[in-house]
Design a protein around this motif. Structure first.
Motif: not given
Ligand code: T4K
Length: 370
Positions: A212-219, A204-210, A223-230
């Motif tokens: 908060r940054n538009f779904g980016f895990e890498a440049e 879940l932590h991995r998904r939360f971190v993703r 992926s997935g539902l996301a927002l700008n939580g930075k």
């Protein structure tokens, strides 16, 4: 002459020179946001202090909660306390889920697990309790409800950090699936605007971190539902300078709480709801009109007339907010309906001059059975 206004809280303000030095660093590095060194330092410092679960830093509590809910694969209905700040319920509705109100416990004012259980249906996918004024929900009972039903358990812990460590114990389920924190300026530990998520679950932590940054895990790989939580570097700079002030602030508030408690004792019908126990986020009294001889609103008006801007946190009930009144059980919340007429947050912050406590107590006493 009109008395200056004394607010319910006053944010901790770090030394300008220290903040200035941090700002200078930001300007010289040319990195203003997107996980710069100050963000990362603050995130590690907070994770170490909180010391349970996996921690992610967000740009406010509301986005953090919405980000969390978006990652839990929820559908249908979410059971929620009506006695909370609007954001708790708004995030549910924003995601197209249906809030279902359950009543609160008459003593702690947190979500009643019994009422939550009664209002659980085949459509329920989660329950959200608020640790109101820092008073922890019945996390054992709600975790058991999760075991029985498979629903997710989420805590709005926006008020949780106004207390001495440990903020949370390590018993299973104490964080639920996720606990949200707020670091808004009105909170004891603040980053001007800010929030956080805590979970024991590394996936879940991995998904939360993703999230908060538009779904980016890498440049180039969102992926997935996301927002700008930075959280920006500027906010992190303030947070890093507020952090060392927090322990002293807790000591000051503890002494204020003891003094308030002495001044307000011997007043039948007035109970101290928070401030004396674990939480040092708010000092809240509860006024039972028939026993006290006047209503909470009478006291609130008197205090305001003297410049003391006490707050009726959390009035109105979320179930009475226009747009929310048709959600299930909005009109069947007798305990919450009584509590929302009784609670009053008094001015409570370390720099508050002690003379104001005396005045506040005298104004309240003057109303007592007048
Ligand atoms: N869940 C719960 C249970 C919450 O209580 C909150 C927020 C949230 C979720 C959402 O978390 P965030 O997204 O905000 O991180 C304030 C805060 O804006 C809000 O963060 C907080 N709860 C709520 C309890 O209090 P208001 O409308 O009462 O704020 P305001 O502007 O009237 O401030 C209260 C007093 O504080 C003012 O009269 C003066 C003083 N103040 C305030 C600010 C902002 C200052 O002296 N300086 C300041 O900079 O909502």
């Amino acid at each position: 002459m009109r008395q200056p206004q004394i607010f319910v809280t006053q944010p901790l303000a770090p030394e300008a020179s220290k903040v200035g030095a941090r700002m200078q660093g930001i300007l010289s590095r040319h990195q203003f946001t997107n996980f710069g060194p100050l963000h990362n330092e603050l995130e590690s410092e907070l994770a170490a202090r909180i010391a349970v679960g996996h921690f992610s830093l967000w740009n406010n509590g509301t986005n953090a909660l919405m980000g969390a809910l978006s990652q839990l694969d929820l559908s249908g209905q979410v059971i929620v306390t009506p006695f909370t700040f609007p954001a708790t319920v708004q995030t549910i509705a924003m995601l197209g889920l249906e809030p279902v109100f359950a009543d609160i416990d008459p003593e702690t004012l947190t979500l009643s697990p019994e009422s939550a259980r009664d209002r659980t249906s085949a459509k329920t996918s989660a329950v959200i309790g608020t640790h109101i004024y820092g008073t922890q929900c019945d996390t054992d009972a709600l975790w058991q409800l999760r075991d029985e039903t498979g629903m997710r358990v989420i805590y709005d812990g926006a008020h949780s950090l106004g207390q001495e460590q440990p903020y949370f114990n390590t018993r299973e389920g104490v964080l639920g699936d996720v606990t949200m924190l707020s670091f808004h300026a009105t909170k004891l530990l603040h980053t001007v605007e800010g929030g956080g998520l805590l979970t024991y679950d590394s996936e879940l932590h991995r998904r939360f971190v993703r999230a908060r940054n538009f779904g980016f895990e890498a440049e180039d790989a969102p992926s997935g539902l996301a927002l700008n939580g930075k959280l920006s570097e500027v906010h992190a700079a303030i947070g890093l300078e507020v952090l060392p002030l927090v322990e002293h602030e807790i000591e000051c508030r503890s002494s204020l709480a003891r003094e308030y408690s002495n001044l307000l004792s011997e007043m039948p019908g007035l109970k101290i709801q928070s401030g004396l126990g674990a939480s040092k986020q708010y000092f809240v009294v509860r006024i039972k009109e028939t026993e006290f001889g006047a209503s909470r609103d009478d006291v609130w008006s008197d205090l305001r007339a003297h410049g003391y801007m006490a707050r009726r946190y959390f009035y109105p009930l979320c179930s009475d907010i226009p747009g929310f009144t048709e959600f299930p059980f909005a009109s069947d919340l007798p305990v919450a309906r009584a509590a929302v007429q009784e609670c009053l947050a008094l001015p409570f912050y370390g720099r508050l001059d002690r003379s104001h406590l005396q005045s506040v107590a005298e104004i309240i006493a003057a109303r007592h059975r007048t």
